[in-house]
Design a protein around this motif. Structure first.
Motif, PDB file in Angstrom:
ATOM      1  N   CYS A 252       0.842  -1.356  -0.038  1.00  0.00           N
ATOM      2  CA  CYS A 252       0.299   0.020   0.004  1.00  0.00           C
ATOM      3  C   CYS A 252       0.801   1.232  -0.297  1.00  0.00           C
ATOM      4  CB  CYS A 252      -0.876  -0.178   1.045  1.00  0.00           C
ATOM      5  SG  CYS A 252      -1.887  -1.044   1.708  1.00  0.00           S
ATOM      6  N   PRO A 253      -0.067   2.423  -0.288  1.00  0.00           N
ATOM      7  CA  PRO A 253       1.180   3.545  -0.653  1.00  0.00           C
ATOM      8  C   PRO A 253       1.598   4.522   1.388  1.00  0.00           C
ATOM      9  CG  PRO A 253      -0.936   3.437  -1.904  1.00  0.00           C
ATOM     10  CD  PRO A 253      -1.187   2.652  -1.181  1.00  0.00           C
ATOM     11  N   MET A 254       2.419   5.110   1.564  1.00  0.00           N
ATOM     12  CA  MET A 254       2.017   5.484   2.420  1.00  0.00           C
ATOM     13  C   MET A 254       2.879   7.107   1.865  1.00  0.00           C
ATOM     14  SD  MET A 254       6.274   3.560   3.656  1.00  0.00           S
ATOM     15  CE  MET A 254       5.422   1.364   3.623  1.00  0.00           C
ATOM     16  N   GLY A 342      -7.418  -5.342  -1.518  1.00  0.00           N
ATOM     17  CA  GLY A 342      -6.725  -5.413  -2.221  1.00  0.00           C
ATOM     18  C   GLY A 342      -5.548  -5.909  -2.169  1.00  0.00           C
ATOM     19  N   TYR A 343      -4.641  -5.281  -1.550  1.00  0.00           N
ATOM     20  CA  TYR A 343      -3.503  -5.693  -1.199  1.00  0.00           C
ATOM     21  C   TYR A 343      -2.995  -6.703  -0.298  1.00  0.00           C
ATOM     22  CZ  TYR A 343      -1.910  -1.689  -4.077  1.00  0.00           C
ATOM     23  OH  TYR A 343      -2.236  -0.969  -5.170  1.00  0.00           O
ATOM     24  N   ASN A 344      -3.942  -6.716   0.601  1.00  0.00           N
ATOM     25  CA  ASN A 344      -4.132  -7.583   1.704  1.00  0.00           C
ATOM     26  C   ASN A 344      -4.202  -9.574   0.642  1.00  0.00           C
ATOM     27  OD1 ASN A 344      -3.213  -7.616   4.384  1.00  0.00           O
ATOM     28  ND2 ASN A 344      -5.648  -6.281   4.485  1.00  0.00           N
ATOM     29  N   ILE A 345      -5.259  -9.353   0.174  1.00  0.00           N
ATOM     30  CA  ILE A 345      -5.539 -10.889  -0.938  1.00  0.00           C
ATOM     31  C   ILE A 345      -4.053 -10.885  -1.455  1.00  0.00           C
ATOM     32  CG2 ILE A 345      -6.903 -11.778  -1.751  1.00  0.00           C
ATOM     33  CD1 ILE A 345      -9.366 -10.599  -0.996  1.00  0.00           C
ATOM     34  N   GLU A 346      -4.049  -9.976  -2.381  1.00  0.00           N
ATOM     35  CA  GLU A 346      -3.035  -9.850  -3.313  1.00  0.00           C
ATOM     36  C   GLU A 346      -1.121 -10.744  -2.202  1.00  0.00           C
ATOM     37  OE1 GLU A 346      -3.598  -7.908  -6.979  1.00  0.00           O
ATOM     38  OE2 GLU A 346      -1.431  -6.971  -6.295  1.00  0.00           O
ATOM     39  N   LYS A 347      -1.124 -10.610  -1.309  1.00  0.00           N
ATOM     40  CA  LYS A 347      -0.477 -11.241  -0.974  1.00  0.00           C
ATOM     41  C   LYS A 347       0.432 -12.449  -0.871  1.00  0.00           C
ATOM     42  CE  LYS A 347      -0.755 -11.373   3.822  1.00  0.00           C
ATOM     43  NZ  LYS A 347      -0.930 -10.579   5.265  1.00  0.00           N
ATOM     44  N   TYR A 348      -1.509 -13.024  -0.994  1.00  0.00           N
ATOM     45  CA  TYR A 348      -0.950 -14.599  -1.406  1.00  0.00           C
ATOM     46  C   TYR A 348      -0.157 -14.812  -2.604  1.00  0.00           C
ATOM     47  CZ  TYR A 348      -1.762 -19.579  -1.647  1.00  0.00           C
ATOM     48  OH  TYR A 348      -1.688 -21.103  -1.644  1.00  0.00           O
ATOM     49  N   ARG A 349      -0.817 -14.228  -3.543  1.00  0.00           N
ATOM     50  CA  ARG A 349       0.363 -14.242  -4.751  1.00  0.00           C
ATOM     51  C   ARG A 349       1.185 -13.955  -4.973  1.00  0.00           C
ATOM     52  NH1 ARG A 349      -2.172 -12.823  -9.875  1.00  0.00           N
ATOM     53  NH2 ARG A 349      -0.850 -14.792 -10.938  1.00  0.00           N
ATOM     54  N   VAL A 350       1.866 -12.797  -4.392  1.00  0.00           N
ATOM     55  CA  VAL A 350       3.478 -12.499  -4.259  1.00  0.00           C
ATOM     56  C   VAL A 350       4.168 -13.060  -3.525  1.00  0.00           C
ATOM     57  CG1 VAL A 350       4.613 -10.544  -3.083  1.00  0.00           C
ATOM     58  CG2 VAL A 350       2.939  -9.709  -4.687  1.00  0.00           C
ATOM     59  N   ALA A 351       3.478 -13.835  -1.886  1.00  0.00           N
ATOM     60  CA  ALA A 351       4.428 -14.775  -1.716  1.00  0.00           C
ATOM     61  C   ALA A 351       5.002 -15.488  -2.032  1.00  0.00           C
ATOM     62  CB  ALA A 351       3.168 -15.277  -0.442  1.00  0.00           C
ATOM     63  N   GLU A 352       3.439 -16.306  -2.564  1.00  0.00           N
ATOM     64  CA  GLU A 352       4.467 -18.052  -3.346  1.00  0.00           C
ATOM     65  C   GLU A 352       5.352 -17.481  -4.601  1.00  0.00           C
ATOM     66  OE1 GLU A 352       0.508 -20.789  -4.983  1.00  0.00           O
ATOM     67  OE2 GLU A 352       0.706 -18.715  -5.736  1.00  0.00           O
ATOM     68  N   ALA A 353       5.422 -16.091  -5.811  1.00  0.00           N
ATOM     69  CA  ALA A 353       6.465 -16.627  -6.058  1.00  0.00           C
ATOM     70  C   ALA A 353       7.315 -15.802  -5.611  1.00  0.00           C
ATOM     71  CB  ALA A 353       5.707 -15.020  -7.074  1.00  0.00           C
ATOM     72  N   LEU A 354       7.620 -14.979  -4.365  1.00  0.00           N
ATOM     73  CA  LEU A 354       8.854 -15.092  -3.601  1.00  0.00           C
ATOM     74  C   LEU A 354       9.687 -16.225  -3.525  1.00  0.00           C
ATOM     75  CD1 LEU A 354       8.017 -11.566  -1.698  1.00  0.00           C
ATOM     76  CD2 LEU A 354       9.669 -12.275  -3.880  1.00  0.00           C
ATOM     77  N   LYS A 355       8.239 -16.923  -2.531  1.00  0.00           N
ATOM     78  CA  LYS A 355       8.741 -18.391  -2.484  1.00  0.00           C
ATOM     79  C   LYS A 355       9.475 -19.269  -3.371  1.00  0.00           C
ATOM     80  CE  LYS A 355       7.852 -21.942   0.812  1.00  0.00           C
ATOM     81  NZ  LYS A 355       5.987 -22.861   1.086  1.00  0.00           N
ATOM     82  N   LYS A 356       8.973 -19.066  -4.621  1.00  0.00           N
ATOM     83  CA  LYS A 356       9.231 -19.661  -5.749  1.00  0.00           C
ATOM     84  C   LYS A 356      10.486 -19.194  -5.618  1.00  0.00           C
ATOM     85  CE  LYS A 356       6.432 -21.705  -8.676  1.00  0.00           C
ATOM     86  NZ  LYS A 356       5.413 -21.390  -9.474  1.00  0.00           N
ATOM     87  N   ALA A 357      11.422 -17.672  -5.465  1.00  0.00           N
ATOM     88  CA  ALA A 357      12.683 -17.102  -6.357  1.00  0.00           C
ATOM     89  C   ALA A 357      13.369 -17.415  -5.055  1.00  0.00           C
ATOM     90  CB  ALA A 357      11.946 -15.545  -6.855  1.00  0.00           C
ATOM     91  N   GLY A 358      13.249 -17.765  -4.046  1.00  0.00           N
ATOM     92  CA  GLY A 358      13.822 -17.842  -2.912  1.00  0.00           C
ATOM     93  C   GLY A 358      14.304 -16.724  -1.960  1.00  0.00           C
ATOM     94  N   ILE A 359      12.923 -15.454  -1.565  1.00  0.00           N
ATOM     95  CA  ILE A 359      13.220 -14.203  -1.086  1.00  0.00           C
ATOM     96  C   ILE A 359      11.808 -14.323  -0.147  1.00  0.00           C
ATOM     97  CG2 ILE A 359      13.427 -11.890  -1.670  1.00  0.00           C
ATOM     98  CD1 ILE A 359      13.531 -12.499  -4.521  1.00  0.00           C
ATOM     99  N   PRO A 360      12.921 -14.373   1.155  1.00  0.00           N
ATOM    100  CA  PRO A 360      12.379 -14.172   2.164  1.00  0.00           C
ATOM    101  C   PRO A 360      11.230 -13.002   2.288  1.00  0.00           C
ATOM    102  CG  PRO A 360      14.427 -14.218   2.852  1.00  0.00           C
ATOM    103  CD  PRO A 360      14.232 -14.280   1.539  1.00  0.00           C
ATOM    104  N   LEU A 361       9.971 -13.436   2.870  1.00  0.00           N
ATOM    105  CA  LEU A 361       8.886 -12.295   2.393  1.00  0.00           C
ATOM    106  C   LEU A 361       8.781 -11.953   5.115  1.00  0.00           C
ATOM    107  CD1 LEU A 361       6.478 -11.255   1.082  1.00  0.00           C
ATOM    108  CD2 LEU A 361       5.529 -12.450   2.623  1.00  0.00           C
ATOM    109  N   LEU A 362       8.167 -10.387   4.721  1.00  0.00           N
ATOM    110  CA  LEU A 362       7.327 -10.003   6.535  1.00  0.00           C
ATOM    111  C   LEU A 362       6.837  -9.509   5.931  1.00  0.00           C
ATOM    112  CD1 LEU A 362       7.770 -10.390   9.697  1.00  0.00           C
ATOM    113  CD2 LEU A 362       8.640  -8.495   9.249  1.00  0.00           C
ATOM    114  N   SER A 363       4.975 -10.149   6.315  1.00  0.00           N
ATOM    115  CA  SER A 363       4.162  -9.489   5.727  1.00  0.00           C
ATOM    116  C   SER A 363       3.808  -8.709   7.209  1.00  0.00           C
ATOM    117  CB  SER A 363       2.907 -10.352   6.025  1.00  0.00           C
ATOM    118  OG  SER A 363       1.989  -9.657   6.032  1.00  0.00           O
TER     119      SER A 363
END
Ligand code: BJ8
Length: 388
Positions: A252-254, A342-363
């Motif tokens: 989300c924007p700040m 929107g951004y909360n739900i989209e997190k799931y797909r972002v997390a999946e993609a980052l996991k595949k790329a081996g990049i850790p995520l903190l939500s």
């Protein structure tokens, strides 16, 4: 645990302008109004600034990032609503009630150009229209659809009519091309600054860059660009040593006044090197094609913005992965405002993609209060420790 002391930190003189720009800009808007200029308020990146400037109006961003106006807003809006929506609306109500006068520009606006993005904003705009005339641009929600571009061009043409009626000025093709050219110059300068952030020792911190980008749609474009040039010159000769884990913020924007999470990340030892956000790369990444018919070129560029309001939003996932690679990111902090579905739900797909790329995520899902500060610090500490 105390905040980390950042060693070898540097002082950037050219940032002073961005930090202290508020009173000067308010005076400028007051003067413009006295001279008969119309002031347009916006709350989203999908509204092209180029059209507003081409008709001789001035514009200010009205996205609220402060918690103070939320109480006033909750007399009208539900508590379980995104704080950005409540803060923006509350700032208008505050003006009308002459309570704090801390955001005088909200009371100086002649017209709000809003947009049909998330449900909360759309419904808030119906109420906002009772205080300040509000024109809501429709947006195709499926930007990759065959007819989406033509539909958006029509909406931009309606906006052009509205702006011409407001100001009494016609928008000529030449003026619009000029505005496109200057907006592209600003975008290119920001790209140059972000190039420096790719370095092993980036000269500017995320918290500093945020202060700059929060002013992007508040300051006049000329003033913003002039000071970006100074900042870029200064950054070219500076570097920071001993930086901590390289972090990307995504979500989300700040809006101005909201700096809680990036401040925690950098005070605890992380280094934010890029933001996939509307107060980050989304605001300037794509340029407008200067060789095309200007309305079409604008529509093509603005429709590419990968907001979570759009379906499908694969473009955003691709962009996150690309930025993570280009900026050599060690981890991603996925930042959402409470009740931003929107951004909360989209997190799931972002997390999946980052996991595949081996990049850790903190939500981190938060609001504008300080109530969860200690809890966020603990989680950020654990995340940074894992990345070190
Ligand atoms: S292009 S991100 S500026 S709509 S208000 S969506 S945080 S629930 S601001 Fe936005 Fe335009 Fe998209 Fe960017 Fe969520 Fe809150 Fe809605 Fe928000």
């Amino acid at each position: 645990m105390n905040d980390k002391i950042v060693e070898n930190d540097i002082f950037l003189k050219s940032l002073d302008f961005f930090k202290d720009a508020f009173p000067g800009r308010i005076n400028q808007i007051l003067k413009s109004k006295e001279e008969g200029k119309k002031i347009v308020g916006t709350l989203c990146l999908y509204v092209p600034d180029e059209l507003i400037y081409a008709c001789g109006a001035d514009r200010v961003i009205l996205c609220g990032g402060r918690s103070a106006p939320i109480e006033a807003a909750e007399e009208y809006l539900p508590r379980n609503l995104c704080p950005l929506i409540k803060s923006s609306f509350g700032s208008v109500i505050d003006q009308k009630c002459s309570k704090t006068k801390s955001c005088p520009h909200f009371g100086l606006v002649d017209l709000i150009v809003a947009e049909a993005t998330c449900d909360g904003k759309k419904k808030m705009y119906e109420l906002l229209n009772q205080y300040i005339p509000t024109h809501v641009m429709d947006l195709p929600q499926k930007p990759e659809n065959q007819n989406a571009l033509e539909y958006y061009i029509k909406e931009l043409e309606s906006l052009k009519d509205v702006l011409e009626k407001l100001t009494g000025n016609k928008i000529t093709e030449a003026q619009l091309k000029n505005e496109i050219k200057s907006a592209n110059k600003t975008r290119k300068l920001l790209h140059a600054i972000y190039e420096l952030r790719k370095k092993d020792s980036p000269p500017i911190r995320g918290t500093e860059m945020l202060k700059v980008l929060q002013q992007m749609h508040f300051l006049s474009p000329d003033e913003f660009r002039k000071n970006l040039v100074l900042l870029l010159d200064e950054l070219k000769v500076k570097k920071r040593e001993n930086i901590g884990p390289r972090i990307m913020i995504s979500g989300c924007p700040m809006a101005s006044g909201n700096t809680k999470v990036p401040e925690i990340i950098e005070k605890r030892g992380g280094m934010i090197v890029v933001e996939e956000s509307c107060t980050g790369t989304r605001a300037f990444w794509d340029l407008v094609d200067e060789t095309k018919e200007p309305m079409r070129a604008l529509a093509e560029r603005y429709l590419k913005i990968p907001c979570a309001c759009m379906y499908p939003n694969n473009r955003r996932i691709d962009q996150i992965l690309k930025l993570a690679g280009d900026f050599n990111v060690g981890g991603v902090v996925y930042y959402t405002l409470q009740f931003c579905h929107g951004y909360n739900i989209e997190k799931y797909r972002v997390a999946e993609a980052l996991k595949k790329a081996g990049i850790p995520l903190l939500s981190i899902e938060t609001d504008y209060s300080a109530a969860d500060t200690e809890q966020i610090k603990t989680r950020v500490d654990a995340f940074l420790e894992m990345l070190e």
